[in-house]
Design an enzyme around this catalytic site. Sequence first.
Site, short mmCIF file in Angstrom:
data_model
loop_
_atom_site.label_atom_id
_atom_site.label_comp_id
_atom_site.label_asym_id
_atom_site.label_seq_id
_atom_site.Cartn_x
_atom_site.Cartn_y
_atom_site.Cartn_z
N ARG A 22 0.86 -1.14 -0.15
CA ARG A 22 -0.03 0.08 -0.02
C ARG A 22 1.01 1.26 -0.02
O ARG A 22 1.63 1.50 0.77
CB ARG A 22 -0.77 -0.03 1.20
CG ARG A 22 -1.82 -1.19 1.12
CD ARG A 22 -2.88 -1.19 2.37
NE ARG A 22 -3.63 -2.40 2.44
CZ ARG A 22 -4.49 -2.77 3.39
NH1 ARG A 22 -4.75 -1.98 4.34
NH2 ARG A 22 -4.94 -3.84 3.26
N SER A 151 -7.85 -1.41 0.84
CA SER A 151 -8.88 -1.80 1.98
C SER A 151 -9.43 -0.57 2.54
O SER A 151 -10.24 0.18 2.00
CB SER A 151 -8.37 -2.80 2.99
OG SER A 151 -9.19 -3.30 3.72
N HIS A 152 -9.30 -0.45 3.94
CA HIS A 152 -9.86 0.73 4.77
C HIS A 152 -9.10 1.88 4.63
O HIS A 152 -9.94 2.94 5.08
CB HIS A 152 -10.12 0.05 6.08
CG HIS A 152 -8.63 -0.04 6.54
ND1 HIS A 152 -7.91 -1.25 6.42
CD2 HIS A 152 -7.79 0.63 7.54
CE1 HIS A 152 -6.63 -1.16 6.91
NE2 HIS A 152 -6.85 0.03 7.69
N ASP A 328 -16.20 -2.20 4.85
CA ASP A 328 -14.83 -1.21 4.45
C ASP A 328 -14.97 -1.13 2.89
O ASP A 328 -15.55 -1.51 2.20
CB ASP A 328 -13.61 -1.50 5.18
CG ASP A 328 -13.21 -3.04 4.40
OD1 ASP A 328 -13.81 -3.61 3.94
OD2 ASP A 328 -12.02 -3.05 4.74
N ASP A 330 -12.96 -2.36 0.56
CA ASP A 330 -13.07 -3.81 -0.21
C ASP A 330 -13.96 -4.71 0.30
O ASP A 330 -13.87 -5.82 -0.14
CB ASP A 330 -11.57 -4.22 -0.25
CG ASP A 330 -10.91 -4.84 1.00
OD1 ASP A 330 -11.41 -4.23 1.93
OD2 ASP A 330 -10.11 -5.46 0.97
N ASP A 332 -14.46 -6.60 2.96
CA ASP A 332 -14.17 -7.72 3.80
C ASP A 332 -14.22 -7.57 5.39
O ASP A 332 -14.30 -8.45 6.23
CB ASP A 332 -12.45 -8.28 3.65
CG ASP A 332 -11.43 -7.14 3.88
OD1 ASP A 332 -11.77 -6.02 3.90
OD2 ASP A 332 -10.36 -7.57 3.73
N ARG A 333 -14.26 -6.10 5.59
CA ARG A 333 -14.60 -5.96 7.34
C ARG A 333 -15.97 -5.79 7.46
O ARG A 333 -16.65 -5.27 6.62
CB ARG A 333 -13.73 -4.67 7.51
CG ARG A 333 -12.23 -4.79 7.49
CD ARG A 333 -11.82 -3.47 8.14
NE ARG A 333 -10.23 -3.75 8.06
CZ ARG A 333 -9.45 -3.03 8.91
NH1 ARG A 333 -10.03 -1.96 9.68
NH2 ARG A 333 -8.21 -3.38 8.73
N THR A 397 -1.60 -11.23 13.41
CA THR A 397 -2.65 -10.33 12.91
C THR A 397 -2.26 -10.26 11.10
O THR A 397 -1.09 -10.44 10.78
CB THR A 397 -2.13 -8.57 13.23
OG1 THR A 397 -2.31 -8.86 14.55
CG2 THR A 397 -2.89 -7.66 12.16
N GLU A 423 -10.73 -11.42 13.56
CA GLU A 423 -9.86 -10.11 14.13
C GLU A 423 -10.70 -9.18 14.79
O GLU A 423 -11.72 -8.76 14.50
CB GLU A 423 -9.08 -9.77 13.13
CG GLU A 423 -8.01 -10.83 12.36
CD GLU A 423 -7.16 -10.02 11.42
OE1 GLU A 423 -5.91 -9.85 11.71
OE2 GLU A 423 -7.61 -9.72 10.41
N SER A 425 -10.09 -6.49 14.36
CA SER A 425 -9.99 -5.13 13.58
C SER A 425 -11.30 -5.08 12.47
O SER A 425 -11.08 -4.91 11.36
CB SER A 425 -8.86 -5.02 12.78
OG SER A 425 -8.70 -6.24 11.98
N LYS A 436 -11.49 -12.81 4.96
CA LYS A 436 -12.64 -12.15 5.74
C LYS A 436 -13.69 -11.58 4.66
O LYS A 436 -13.48 -11.30 3.84
CB LYS A 436 -11.91 -11.24 6.68
CG LYS A 436 -11.48 -9.76 6.29
CD LYS A 436 -10.89 -9.22 7.62
CE LYS A 436 -10.27 -7.99 7.16
NZ LYS A 436 -8.76 -7.95 6.79
C1 VG1 Z 1 -4.88 -4.07 9.90
C2 VG1 Z 1 -5.43 -4.87 11.00
C3 VG1 Z 1 -5.45 -6.60 10.66
C4 VG1 Z 1 -5.98 -6.63 9.20
C5 VG1 Z 1 -5.37 -5.87 8.35
C6 VG1 Z 1 -6.07 -5.76 7.00
O1 VG1 Z 1 -3.51 -4.52 9.94
O2 VG1 Z 1 -5.00 -4.96 12.30
O3 VG1 Z 1 -6.19 -7.15 11.61
O4 VG1 Z 1 -5.91 -7.95 8.97
O5 VG1 Z 1 -5.58 -4.29 8.62
O6 VG1 Z 1 -7.28 -5.37 6.90
P1 VG1 Z 1 -2.33 -3.62 10.59
O7 VG1 Z 1 -1.06 -4.21 10.40
O8 VG1 Z 1 -2.43 -2.23 10.15
O9 VG1 Z 1 -2.75 -3.51 11.97
V1 VG1 Z 1 -8.11 -4.95 5.65
O10 VG1 Z 1 -9.70 -4.83 5.78
O11 VG1 Z 1 -6.87 -3.29 5.57
O12 VG1 Z 1 -7.38 -5.72 4.10
CO CO Z 2 -10.36 -4.47 3.88
#
Ligand code: VG1
Ligand code: CO
Length: 615
Positions: A22, A151-152, A328, A330, A332-333, A397, A423, A425, A436
Amino acid sequence: MEIITTPTSPIAGQKPGTSGLRKKTKVFMAGYYLHNFVQSVFNSLPAAELKGCTLVVSGDGRYWTREAVQIIIKIAAGNGVGRVWVGKGGAWARRQSAGKQSPPKATPDNPAPPPPLLPPLAGLLSTPAVSCVIREREGGVAYGGIVLTASHNPGGLEEDFGIKYNCANGGPAPEGLTDAIYAATTSLTSITWAPALPDVDLDALGATQLAPGFSVEVIDPVADYAAALGRVFDFPALRALVARPDFTLAYDGMCGVAGPYGRGVLGGLLGVPPAALRNCDPLPDFGGHHPDPNLTYAEDLVALMGLTRTGEAAPGGAAVPDFGAAQDGDADRNMILGGRFFVTPSDSVAVIAAHADAIPFFAAAGGLKGVARSMPTSCALDRVAAAAGVPLFEVPTGWKFFGNLMDSAELGKANFNPFLCGEESFGTGSNHVREKDGLWAVLAWLSILAKANAGAPVGSLVSVEAIVRAHWARYGRNYYCRYDYEGVDAGAADALMAHLRARVAAGGGEGCSGASGAFALAKADEFSYTDPVDGSVSARQGLRFIYTDGSRVVYRLSGTGSVGATLRVYIEKYEPAGGNHNLPTAAALKELVDLALSLADIEKFTGRKEPTVIT
Ligand code: VG1
Ligand code: CO
């Protein structure tokens, strides 16, 4: 088709994080940044397996996806791929949204022109839908997928873009492969591609043969995935719940790719009225918002559901929907809300586990055979697993660590399917796919509600809150919160982690027991994970302070940001069955939060008095 070799040189920093690479969109748009990474992915896969294979290329439709898909198609052609599947976009995004790219305000002398019409989004597939298409379309012939999403993280010209690779099982590449991809980026010398291929019409369904042995097929983004969910859940039962006169729901697609799926499944198949499906037009910049379904960023939904930004019931007695959910960028959340009630993601997965019999996918296979959570996720799930006698796994994670457990039987080990995992998150899912799955979690909760209300007369709906309170009464409550410090100087964040590592080495050090002295440290360590299926080791996955009463404080640095560092602090306190489950979370955790801040000397290292986000 003319395939040429274009010289390039390595670009520093192309190391995939928790979930892919990213960076700022402009970084991806510059020179051969995207080309280099995609070529490195292909260089890390066996050429013989790539030859003639089918690859999925799609994502959440964020800004620059259309251009990126065209580039990737040309590189895929050069690397022997036989067919590319791309999710069709759509003309949902009518106008450039407000937010960072909004036009100047109109005045009487200067009537601002309407914002420009946007081209339709292209290459749409949610992250769980990519996983589903890889696994199930045409019997699961696809070799893998390239997912274009951050993603988010916010999107747009000034925000983030992202890319990750998923394997034939539909799941994110395991660490061995992401390490190989990164290594390939550091020694890359050329890109092999077919740049003269014409751009493909990404807006019309159907296959285009671009050259002998190479075609692109634009597919319906929702159909395969909706059919898969239909096999997991009892749609007639969910439709009956949705049709109840005493049940209302509100769903928020957060202007991400979730919208078309929400409309297709909740609206089209389950009968949810259109007005209940909010922000379901995907936009390239998510409307200028942070497409992250939590109490801070999904503020409109949170207010609509009668909640404050800390997740407590807001004052006032106005009627609120009975069920709320958001996803979110994409998709998945997920965030699950009841009327005036916030379900923490850690509780959500535990409640789903305890009610697994409400979901035909689990029930028909004789119930859950395995459950898992990421290490910082609260231990609520552990209590359900122990009571049910189901094995529980604690993984680092990131969703990639769940995949091997779901594929354990294929890899010659024990079978843990049906499998449920989550998770903290806002991620929840099962072995129906290898990502997810936000909409899956929404339907899982609707299934629990449908079962609980099957015999309830109209007017006496069993609420989300009642279901969670009954859960706490049986298993106890894990009060939980996470503090995020975003955009911290990377050096300062590393120094803070080194300070904590020194504490761990010293068995915790001074000041570990809280202001009242009530917390007795059981152990302090740095989490390291040995995959039980393939034996691979992932070290340095978070620093933990674990107390004798089950309380925990965990620190780790995010692996999904695009600038600086994000420090995450996870705080959890267990209140057994029969204890006080009615405190506001902040009050229940006050002493432990203060302890967490002082153990890490957060203000001294980061200069921050307050976190950026509390969830
Ligand atoms: C975060 C979350 C983690 C999740 C990841 C991807 O990672 O804590 O639990 O799997 O985002 O989610 P990090 O390394 O920033 O803590 V998604 O929906 O952004 O693909
Ligand atoms: Co996501």
